[in-house]
Write an enzyme that holds these catalytic residues in place. Sequence first.
Site, PDB file in Angstrom:
ATOM      1  CD  GLU A  47       1.064  -6.408  19.764  1.00 45.94           C
ATOM      2  OE1 GLU A  47       1.682  -7.451  19.489  1.00 45.94           O
ATOM      3  OE2 GLU A  47       1.230  -5.779  20.830  1.00 45.94           O
ATOM      4  CB  THR A 103      -0.928  -0.021   1.234  1.00 45.99           C
ATOM      5  OG1 THR A 103      -1.689  -1.228   1.164  1.00 45.99           O
ATOM      6  CG2 THR A 103      -1.855   1.171   1.254  1.00 45.99           C
ATOM      7  CD  GLU A 129     -10.341 -17.203   8.117  1.00 44.98           C
ATOM      8  OE1 GLU A 129      -9.702 -16.258   7.610  1.00 44.98           O
ATOM      9  OE2 GLU A 129     -11.576 -17.329   7.964  1.00 44.98           O
ATOM     10  CD  GLU A 184      -2.194  -3.648   8.989  1.00 45.40           C
ATOM     11  OE1 GLU A 184      -1.235  -4.421   8.821  1.00 45.40           O
ATOM     12  OE2 GLU A 184      -2.096  -2.417   8.950  1.00 45.40           O
TER      13      GLU A 184
HETATM   14  C1  LIG Z   1      -5.520  -4.009  -0.797  1.00 48.79           C
HETATM   15  C2  LIG Z   1      -4.460  -4.713  -0.032  1.00 48.79           C
HETATM   16  C3  LIG Z   1      -3.431  -3.985   0.573  1.00 48.79           C
HETATM   17  C4  LIG Z   1      -2.407  -4.638   1.261  1.00 48.79           C
HETATM   18  N1  LIG Z   1      -1.379  -3.896   1.772  1.00 48.79           N
HETATM   19  C5  LIG Z   1      -0.292  -4.545   2.299  1.00 48.79           C
HETATM   20  C6  LIG Z   1       0.874  -3.804   2.695  1.00 48.79           C
HETATM   21  O1  LIG Z   1       0.907  -2.565   2.656  1.00 48.79           O
HETATM   22  N2  LIG Z   1       1.961  -4.504   3.106  1.00 48.79           N
HETATM   23  C7  LIG Z   1       1.984  -5.870   3.183  1.00 48.79           C
HETATM   24  O2  LIG Z   1       3.004  -6.440   3.570  1.00 48.79           O
HETATM   25  N3  LIG Z   1       0.872  -6.594   2.831  1.00 48.79           N
HETATM   26  C8  LIG Z   1      -0.251  -5.969   2.387  1.00 48.79           C
HETATM   27  N4  LIG Z   1      -1.357  -6.696   2.008  1.00 48.79           N
HETATM   28  C9  LIG Z   1      -1.311  -8.148   2.071  1.00 48.79           C
HETATM   29  C10 LIG Z   1      -2.179  -8.705   3.196  1.00 48.79           C
HETATM   30  O3  LIG Z   1      -1.575  -8.460   4.428  1.00 48.79           O
HETATM   31  C11 LIG Z   1      -2.379 -10.214   2.904  1.00 48.79           C
HETATM   32  O4  LIG Z   1      -3.214 -10.318   1.750  1.00 48.79           O
HETATM   33  C12 LIG Z   1      -3.003 -10.923   4.069  1.00 48.79           C
HETATM   34  O5  LIG Z   1      -2.100 -11.009   5.140  1.00 48.79           O
HETATM   35  C13 LIG Z   1      -3.432 -12.356   3.685  1.00 48.79           C
HETATM   36  O6  LIG Z   1      -2.400 -13.030   3.047  1.00 48.79           O
HETATM   37  P1  LIG Z   1      -2.666 -13.772   1.654  1.00 48.79           P
HETATM   38  O7  LIG Z   1      -3.419 -12.855   0.779  1.00 48.79           O
HETATM   39  O8  LIG Z   1      -1.369 -14.307   1.172  1.00 48.79           O
HETATM   40  O9  LIG Z   1      -3.620 -14.976   2.041  1.00 48.79           O
HETATM   41  P2  LIG Z   1      -3.126 -16.421   2.521  1.00 48.79           P
HETATM   42  O10 LIG Z   1      -2.160 -16.300   3.621  1.00 48.79           O
HETATM   43  O11 LIG Z   1      -2.719 -17.210   1.332  1.00 48.79           O
HETATM   44  O12 LIG Z   1      -4.494 -17.000   3.093  1.00 48.79           O
HETATM   45  C14 LIG Z   1      -5.536 -17.499   2.240  1.00 48.79           C
HETATM   46  C15 LIG Z   1      -6.685 -17.988   3.128  1.00 48.79           C
HETATM   47  O13 LIG Z   1      -6.222 -19.057   3.989  1.00 48.79           O
HETATM   48  C16 LIG Z   1      -6.473 -18.698   5.343  1.00 48.79           C
HETATM   49  N5  LIG Z   1      -5.361 -19.189   6.175  1.00 48.79           N
HETATM   50  C17 LIG Z   1      -4.038 -18.994   5.968  1.00 48.79           C
HETATM   51  N6  LIG Z   1      -3.336 -19.599   6.933  1.00 48.79           N
HETATM   52  C18 LIG Z   1      -4.229 -20.158   7.787  1.00 48.79           C
HETATM   53  C19 LIG Z   1      -4.126 -20.907   9.004  1.00 48.79           C
HETATM   54  N7  LIG Z   1      -2.941 -21.163   9.565  1.00 48.79           N
HETATM   55  N8  LIG Z   1      -5.263 -21.339   9.589  1.00 48.79           N
HETATM   56  C20 LIG Z   1      -6.471 -21.062   9.039  1.00 48.79           C
HETATM   57  N9  LIG Z   1      -6.648 -20.357   7.911  1.00 48.79           N
HETATM   58  C21 LIG Z   1      -5.533 -19.903   7.297  1.00 48.79           C
HETATM   59  C22 LIG Z   1      -6.561 -17.183   5.371  1.00 48.79           C
HETATM   60  O14 LIG Z   1      -7.310 -16.722   6.488  1.00 48.79           O
HETATM   61  C23 LIG Z   1      -7.258 -16.910   4.043  1.00 48.79           C
HETATM   62  O15 LIG Z   1      -8.645 -17.104   4.208  1.00 48.79           O
HETATM   63  C24 LIG Z   1      -2.425  -6.050   1.368  1.00 48.79           C
HETATM   64  C25 LIG Z   1      -3.481  -6.781   0.812  1.00 48.79           C
HETATM   65  C26 LIG Z   1      -4.486  -6.137   0.116  1.00 48.79           C
HETATM   66  C27 LIG Z   1      -5.586  -6.959  -0.497  1.00 48.79           C
END
Ligand SMILES: Cc1cc2nc3c(=O)[nH]c(=O)nc-3n(C[C@H](O)[C@H](O)[C@H](O)COP(=O)(O)OP(=O)(O)OC[C@H]3O[C@@H](n4cnc5c(N)ncnc54)[C@H](O)[C@@H]3O)c2cc1C
Length: 412
Positions: free
Chosen positions: A267, A176, A394, A390
């Site tokens: 946090e 972001t 889950e 953040e």
């Molecule tokens: C618009 C936008 C802005 C963002 N900005 C930033 C930013 O500025 N900096 C940054 O670093 N990131 C950023 N993010 C990333 C964001 O933090 C991640 O998308 C988020 O942490 C989820 O990770 P993922 O998308 O890889 O999903 P995944 O980790 O692949 O998860 C996919 C699904 O599996 C579930 N899951 C995963 N692990 C487990 C578990 N152990 N137990 C149960 N369920 C689980 C999750 O809850 C989710 O439903 C941004 C995302 C978006 C969409």
Amino acid sequence: MARLAQTTGLSDVQSEILATVRKFVDNEIIPRAQELEHGDTYPAEIVEGMKEMGLFGITIPEEYGGLGESLLTYALVVEEIARGWMSVSGVINTHFIVAHMIARHGTEAQKRHFLPRMATGEVRGAFSMSEPDLGSDVAAISTKATRVAAEGDTPADAGVAGEGDYVVDGTKMWLTNGGTSTLVALLARTDEGAGSPHRNLTTFLVEKPEGYGEVLPGLTIPGKIDKMGYKGVDTTEAVFDSFRIGADMVLGDAPGQGFSYMMDGIEVGRVNVSARACGIAIRAFELAIEYAQQRETFGKPIAQHQAISFKLAEMATKVEAAHQMMVNAARLKDSGTRNDVEAGMAKLIASEYCTEVTQEAFRIHGGYGYSTEYEIERLMREAPFLLIGEGTSEIQKTIISKGLLKEYRLRD
Ligand SMILES: Cc1cc2nc3c(=O)[nH]c(=O)nc-3n(C[C@H](O)[C@H](O)[C@H](O)COP(=O)(O)OP(=O)(O)OC[C@H]3O[C@@H](n4cnc5c(N)ncnc54)[C@H](O)[C@@H]3O)c2cc1C
């Protein structure tokens, strides 16, 4: 609006800041939000206004040019801003997290170098943990920073703390403010040889120019990711290809502590996301209760049908509960107490309630809720991001349950 989401015990300074921000939101943000959102336009004028109000330095200590305000003040400001347009809160959130990390964990030289310029908004922060293959499992990142001697130094200098360079390779995802920021807090793998994977990661402070393309040798910001909502604010990838950075830009005294610094940032970030969710839910409620008294069906305003008035009662209760939990989490952190469980709870409930409240406000609007002329359609697209950013719901439940099982573990 008086009754909902009040916060007791605020100082005169806090009340004054909030009144100023509320006025700014009502006059400068709400009237422009739909147009800027639909044009995916960066809110440059609004950002200038926020600079003038000192919002980029709101939590930065006074000795470094900021207002030195608490996390609670910041969260309440964010709640107000998100009530106007969530994207504007996105502009200051990553900045605030990076400023918090530098103020808490940076060396004196890093604080003096960055914080005064961050306080004015001249330097604006983004933070980067996520990668194309992972978001929740942060410790598994693959972006790598390898220690090398700086040009002109002997190889031995690379072993001295603060000396030498690192070469960074890897691709980051979802930054972001990736294009509009000038400072990125970057988490990379440095492989310190520690037993725990968490101790092999380091946070770097990457200063860069605004813009897209190859902004520095070895650092490319490819362009904006097209999103369903949360428009106006840019979200990007960042590609590091033999990118060189000095060891003095390792956040803190030594490498290997980047994961814990990032988690500290997250946090406070979770309180901020809760505050955003509260702001959106407050706005959805305001729109719904106004519309419900204007729209008539079967000879009376829909608010007089019990099915609708009960929706309003439930929405308001959720707004109130989320606000109070967010305030509690902020106050705990301000008191110096670890708030991982409470911030997780606040983030979980505020984001889930926000989704429910906007959905109900949408239903109350009937067909008009589906029109892009009505604000509620934007809130409907904003709310789902809060379930993800953040840490997903889950992940919040994982943090909460871990904390509780530790606290309530069986004793012999
Ligand atoms: C618009 C936008 C802005 C963002 N900005 C930033 C930013 O500025 N900096 C940054 O670093 N990131 C950023 N993010 C990333 C964001 O933090 C991640 O998308 C988020 O942490 C989820 O990770 P993922 O998308 O890889 O999903 P995944 O980790 O692949 O998860 C996919 C699904 O599996 C579930 N899951 C995963 N692990 C487990 C578990 N152990 N137990 C149960 N369920 C689980 C999750 O809850 C989710 O439903 C941004 C995302 C978006 C969409």
